[in-house]
Design an enzyme around this catalytic site. Structure first.
Site, PDB file in Angstrom:
ATOM      1  N   ASP A 159      10.859   4.598  -9.716  1.00  0.00           N
ATOM      2  CA  ASP A 159      10.509   5.140 -11.038  1.00  0.00           C
ATOM      3  C   ASP A 159      11.243   6.437 -11.346  1.00  0.00           C
ATOM      4  O   ASP A 159      11.531   6.733 -12.510  1.00  0.00           O
ATOM      5  CB  ASP A 159       9.000   5.378 -11.119  1.00  0.00           C
ATOM      6  CG  ASP A 159       8.218   4.083 -11.310  1.00  0.00           C
ATOM      7  OD1 ASP A 159       8.832   3.010 -11.229  1.00  0.00           O
ATOM      8  OD2 ASP A 159       6.989   4.150 -11.529  1.00  0.00           O
ATOM      9  N   LYS A 204      -0.502  -4.007  -3.620  1.00  0.00           N
ATOM     10  CA  LYS A 204      -1.796  -3.383  -3.361  1.00  0.00           C
ATOM     11  C   LYS A 204      -1.830  -2.028  -4.046  1.00  0.00           C
ATOM     12  O   LYS A 204      -1.172  -1.085  -3.615  1.00  0.00           O
ATOM     13  CB  LYS A 204      -2.049  -3.195  -1.868  1.00  0.00           C
ATOM     14  CG  LYS A 204      -3.388  -2.515  -1.586  1.00  0.00           C
ATOM     15  CD  LYS A 204      -3.587  -2.226  -0.126  1.00  0.00           C
ATOM     16  CE  LYS A 204      -4.958  -1.631   0.133  1.00  0.00           C
ATOM     17  NZ  LYS A 204      -5.105  -0.285  -0.430  1.00  0.00           N
ATOM     18  N   SER A 242       0.808  -1.213   0.000  1.00  0.00           N
ATOM     19  CA  SER A 242       0.000   0.000   0.000  1.00  0.00           C
ATOM     20  C   SER A 242       0.846   1.270   0.000  1.00  0.00           C
ATOM     21  O   SER A 242       1.613   1.508  -0.921  1.00  0.00           O
ATOM     22  CB  SER A 242      -0.950  -0.061   1.197  1.00  0.00           C
ATOM     23  OG  SER A 242      -1.894   0.971   1.169  1.00  0.00           O
TER      24      SER A 242
END
Length: 536
Positions: free
Chosen positions: A313, A327, A302
């Site tokens: 990223d 999640k 999460s």
């Protein structure tokens, strides 16, 4: 820090498959009163209302209307995703405490040994410490009602000890070396719940911060830790998110912001009725330079995956460990009039490269979803990177170095560290599951606390000199034998003992000091932590 919300009509990638996490990724609360209901003759809501009325008025036996409605709500949510849930008012209170940052109580850490509550540590400057309660005290009655030796559940004991701030509770306490029972009147107060488990310099120039969840106070605790480490000469940082089940989206965004440059995308959310919302960095972070390593494992979920995904990223740091839980769903809490709550999935979240890292699930079928850890172990992916396969259709690229990353099932680390099955033996798992280890630790601490404090006046001395007595491990093996918990053979026993001794030493350190000291010992043999140090 300000959040930059930019609304766009198109996603960079299709939503794709979904999945969930351990704690919830929460958006702000929605009140029941905000909704407008259409209860016309053709409304499904009217149909549900008529069914409830018919059962209440005509069913052959008496029914519990409240339970009837709750079962109906649970039934509706069961057919959705694994993270849309209903909770009663009491369940809401219990679930929210770790995230809200405090609760009302007497301020002690305790555990149960043979039906008796033993104080492990009073909270510093808390209500109990202020009246003189100390570690090792046994609380045997509350408001003249016995709680020791009466087979009372831990939950019932906590219910008696907790109460509204400002109210008083009378405690009967048995203390070693004191003949008669002691009585204390404790005025309940706000007790802090910390989400940062450890902050320390793991080696010169390298700071270490471990987060247990993302709650209301996590950002402040994190920044306090950063300030402390920077004052000690930190130039590189290890952020440990192993076993972190998530929490509030806003907390994750604020922490990720500290690492990223101005206008760097942190995460974006989008759903059927929720337009795309971008969360971007403001460039004012205090961790814009220096090496960063984020530690993850299969229980990282999460909000913890948002931080991991943003750093990966944006090519800001290295992710080390094992593939995270997966999640990528966002829940909105809907507060119902009686204090109960629906947490309804309203959006997917996407990492800066456009990945939805939600792992696959089938609506209404939770069993396989809940067996994910066992399936990963069975398929070998916890021990062998080559056992993990991603669909090429889920391929994305990091934004600066254009490295290949994948969506559709958690964050895959840049540096894979296999689960050490030689260290975490089946025998050790059984000892832990039966509470044999923790009970042996509590008995040892209870009998030797004063002598340990005298012999090891500070943690550095303890860490360097203390060794777990053989008598303690012998007691554990004897108790295991009684409970028919046995190693497969002598080889498994010999593989179990070193890690068992390490764990016992860490537990003793925790009970003499804090969780910070526990992790300082455990991390000396944590493969993921050690690999991070090698990379730095």
């Amino acid at each position: 820090m300000k959040l930059n919300y930019r609304i766009k009509s198109n996603c960079s990638l299709p939503i794709g498959r979904a999945g969930v996490g351990l704690l919830l990724l929460l958006l702000p609360l929605t009140s029941f009163a905000q909704f407008r209901f259409n209860i016309g003759s053709g409304s499904p809501l009217r149909k549900l209302n008529m069914a409830e009325m018919a059962i209440s008025n005509y069913y052959v036996d008496t029914v519990n209307n409240e339970k009837l409605v709750e079962d109906a709500i649970r039934g509706m949510l069961k057919g959705l995703d694994p993270h849309s849930t209903y909770a009663t008012a009491q369940e809401v209170k219990t679930m929210n405490e770790p995230l809200q940052g405090n609760f009302d109580g007497i301020g002690v850490q305790f555990n149960m040994v043979e039906d008796t509550l033993i104080v492990i540590q009073p909270v510093v400057n808390g209500p109990s410490e202020k009246v003189g309660i100390i570690a090792g005290d046994r609380i045997v009655n509350v408001n003249d009602t016995a709680i020791a030796g009466v087979k009372m559940s831990k939950e019932e004991i906590m219910k008696r000890l907790r109460g509204p701030r400002g109210t008083k509770v009378k405690l009967g306490v048995v203390r070693r070396g004191v003949k008669n029972m002691l009585y204390f009147t404790v005025k309940r107060d706000k007790i802090p719940v910390h989400s940062i488990d450890a902050v320390y310099m793991i080696r010169p120039g390298v700071g270490y911060i471990r987060m247990g969840n993302f709650g209301a106070n996590t950002y402040k605790e994190f920044m306090d830790g950063v300030e402390k480490l920077q004052a000690q000469g930190m130039s590189s940082l290890i952020v440990d998110l192993q076993d972190n089940g998530g929490g509030y989206l806003q907390a994750a965004v604020k922490i990720a912001n500290e690492f990223l440059q101005s206008r760097d995308l942190i995460v974006y959310t989008e759903g059927r009725t929720q337009k795309r919302t971008n969360y971007t960095a403001d460039g004012g972070g205090k961790l814009l330079s220096g090496k960063v390593v984020v530690l993850v494992n299969e229980l990282t979920a999460s909000a913890a995956e948002i931080v991991s995904g943003a750093i990966q990223d944006q090519d800001r740091g290295i992710i080390v460990g094992r593939r995270t839980f997966g999640k990528g769903l966002v829940q909105r809490p809907i507060d119902l009039p009686d204090g109960s709550m629906i947490r309804l999935t309203v959006a997917h979240y996407f990492t800066p490269a456009g990945r939805c890292i939600q792992k696959p699930y089938k609506k209404g079928e939770l069993k396989e979803y809940e067996m994910d850890f066992e399936n990963r172990l069975k398929h070998g992916e916890l021990t062998n990177r080559d056992s993990i396969h991603f669909d090429d259709s889920l391929k994305c690229y990091t934004l600066r170095r254009h490295r290949t990353v994948y969506g559709g099932g958690g964050i895959m680390p840049d540096e894979f560290v296999p689960l050490d099955t030689l260290q975490y033996t089946r025998f050790h798992r059984q000892l832990a599951a039966k509470s044999i280890i923790i009970n042996a630790n509590l008995r040892y601490i209870d009998n030797n606390r004063k002598q340990l404090k005298k012999t090891y006046p500070d943690f550095a001395t303890f860490k360097n000199q203390f060794e777990v007595p053989k008598s303690v491990t012998d007691q554990i093996l004897a108790e295991a034998e009684k409970q028919n918990v046995k190693p497969k053979d002598d080889e498994e026993l010999q593989r179990t003992l070193p890690y068992l001794r390490l764990q016992l030493k860490a537990l003793i350190a925790r009970d003499l000091w804090e969780m910070n000291e526990y992790y300082q010992i455990m991390n000396t043999q944590n493969p993921i932590v050690q690999r991070a140090l090698e990379l730095l």
